[in-house]
Design an enzyme around this catalytic site. Structure first.
Site, short mmCIF file in Angstrom:
data_model
loop_
_atom_site.label_atom_id
_atom_site.label_comp_id
_atom_site.label_asym_id
_atom_site.label_seq_id
_atom_site.Cartn_x
_atom_site.Cartn_y
_atom_site.Cartn_z
N HIS A 268 0.88 -1.18 0.00
CA HIS A 268 0.00 0.00 0.00
C HIS A 268 0.91 1.23 0.00
O HIS A 268 1.78 1.35 -0.85
CB HIS A 268 -0.91 -0.13 1.22
CG HIS A 268 -2.07 0.80 1.30
ND1 HIS A 268 -2.45 1.64 0.30
CD2 HIS A 268 -2.96 1.02 2.32
CE1 HIS A 268 -3.52 2.34 0.68
NE2 HIS A 268 -3.84 1.99 1.91
N HIS A 307 -2.13 -2.09 -9.70
CA HIS A 307 -3.11 -1.49 -8.81
C HIS A 307 -4.37 -2.34 -8.82
O HIS A 307 -4.72 -2.90 -9.87
CB HIS A 307 -3.45 -0.05 -9.26
CG HIS A 307 -4.08 0.75 -8.19
ND1 HIS A 307 -5.44 0.71 -7.96
CD2 HIS A 307 -3.55 1.57 -7.25
CE1 HIS A 307 -5.70 1.50 -6.92
NE2 HIS A 307 -4.59 2.02 -6.48
N ASP A 363 2.95 5.59 -6.53
CA ASP A 363 4.19 5.48 -5.76
C ASP A 363 5.44 5.36 -6.64
O ASP A 363 6.55 5.43 -6.13
CB ASP A 363 4.11 4.26 -4.83
CG ASP A 363 3.08 4.47 -3.76
OD1 ASP A 363 3.01 5.58 -3.22
OD2 ASP A 363 2.31 3.53 -3.46
#
Ligand code: CMC
Length: 430
Positions: A268, A307, A363
């Site tokens: 995450h 994702h 990210d």
């Protein structure tokens, strides 16, 4: 017969059931009517990781994963990143509408005048080990805030909820900055309420002997945009945790500490830290093909790729890539950028990634900017947690005011032993 139904035939019994369809969804409780006999508990659905289960109706954030769309309260993320600022977006997420000037002024005043923390929070943070991970300090301190604001437990009172929401949004940059200064062995810097939300955060991180700290406007704006991009993302792991803990009517500090714990994990929000460590490990463009082969051999994950919801490019990653150029003009280019671009180039051409719809997520590039801004790698997930605070709180508030919400309590399929008698220790074999 209504066409908004699903007809299910149970081949065990030959019986047929009509299940209403609302919003393209069936209500899981309707499955319970499907029984083999009267003693049967009824059918359940099995969905580890909630891959296809809606746990709530929400009006906050919309994601269309196939088309790479992200909107807060209907506003496209691209427009908000370009034209808004983090505090305005926070207001929007919490209240559903953009503020008028006077509403914004009041909101900004409220947040910027609650940035100080109790001196005991400061001493509490001083007592963490010198090498404690900033995210672990962040989590523990948010949790400890429940002891400073016990009235936070009165979750039914709307004004009281608002007070805790303001406190949390205002104080998380202070807690985050203190965790950074502690890990560097530097004295804590108190907030400067004359500065913007992000400008003050930079002040608490960087200020040394200056009488007045002036943030670099490009870096201040870049951080603000990054905060907008991270503010909410509907029912992700951390937000679902916030709702689950909040559903027991725990105070928001306890719920948020849990949400931050979920965010900390490398699958995450912890992925931004892992991406940077991965790029450092690769070390040189020439090592990229070998690294990709290792991923395809299932030896490791390509961090910052993939994702649960986006099966197309993550729109946040696209915006971040553009901000990176602006930041690098001030800070100089991050040498790891070339490795990241090469990883992306190869991955986007390779069938392993293409066939699994694996694209860069938020990210993948954010860490490169944070590193260029001289944040230590261990701070990256804290930089995600600060803006996500508003998402957690908006979703927490929506959950508490939703009459359909109940305490979160999933079911299980029990596959263990049947009933058996206790065996005294001296009679056990093996
Ligand atoms: N590298 C290599 N293979 C991957 C990756 C990856 N990063 N992500 C998914 N896969 C493969 C996975 O092995 C599976 O292959 P197969 O079907 O052959 O078994 C397939 O792609 C589908 O993946 P999944 O694990 O079933 O997908 P998921 O929805 O359960 O997981 C994820 C989503 C984000 C946890 C996963 O893509 C992942 O671990 N990515 C790396 C960590 C990361 O970057 N996390 C940040 C997410 S974005 C920030 C946030 O909001 O948290």
């Amino acid at each position: 017969m209504s066409t908004d139904t699903l007809t299910v035939t149970d081949n065990r019994t030959g019986r047929t059931y009509e299940l209403p369809i609302t919003y393209d969804t069936i209500n899981a409780m309707d499955l319970r009517k499907i029984k083999v006999n009267d003693d049967d508990f009824g059918m359940m659905s099995y969905d580890p990781g909630f891959k296809n289960t809606a746990s709530t109706k929400s009006t906050i954030t919309e994601i269309d994963g196939d088309r790479g769309i992200l909107r807060y309260r209907g506003y496209p993320i691209e427009q908000l990143a370009e034209q808004s600022n983090y505090l305005e977006v926070a207001y929007l997420l919490l209240n559903g509408e953009l503020p008028t000037q006077s509403e914004y002024d009041l909101w900004e005043y409220d947040v910027l005048h609650h940035t100080f923390v109790h001196e005991n929070i400061k001493s509490l943070m001083e007592s963490f080990r010198y090498d404690a991970h900033p995210m672990a300090m962040f989590m523990a301190t948010v949790s400890a805030m429940a002891t400073f604001y016990p009235e936070g437990r009165d979750i039914d009172d709307a004004f009281n909820r608002y007070k805790q929401i303001v406190r949390l949004i205002a104080k998380v940059p202070t807690v985050a900055a203190f965790s950074y200064r502690h890990s560097r062995g530097l004295p804590f810097v108190y907030p400067d309420n004359d500065l913007s939300y992000t400008g003050n955060f930079l002040n608490m991180l960087d200020k040394m002997t200056q009488v007045k700290y002036t943030p670099d406007p490009v870096l201040e704006r870049a951080l603000d945009v990054l905060f907008i991009l991270h503010a909410d993302h509907e029912q992700n792991c951390g937000t679902a945790t916030m709702r689950v803990i909040g559903s027991s009517h725990a105070d928001p500090y306890s719920a948020m500490a849990g949400a931050a714990g979920a965010l900390y994990g490398p699958l995450h929000g912890g992925a931004n830290e892992k991406v940077l460590r991965m790029l450092l490990e690769i070390g040189d463009i020439k090592n990229v093909p070998d690294f990709i082969q290792g991923v395809k051999n299932r030896e490791r994950l390509l961090m910052g790729f993939g994702h649960r919801v986006y099966k197309n490019y993550d729109p946040r990653a696209r915006i971040i890539k553009n901000i990176a150029d602006e930041v690098f003009e001030v800070t100089g280019k991050n040498p790891l950028l070339d490795i990241a671009l090469e990883l992306e180039r190869i991955a986007l051409e390779d069938d392993f990634f293409v066939s699994r719809n694996l694209y860069p997520n938020v990210d993948f590039y954010s860490g490169l900017i944070y590193q260029a801004m001289r944040f230590p790698i261990a701070m990256f997930t804290v930089l995600f947690a600060i803006p996500r605070t508003v998402g957690w709180l908006a979703q927490w508030q929506e959950m508490l005011t939703d009459p359909e919400q109940k305490i979160a309590r999933p079911r299980q399929i029990y596959l263990g032993e049947g009933a058996r008698d206790y065996v005294p220790m001296n009679e056990r074999e093996g």
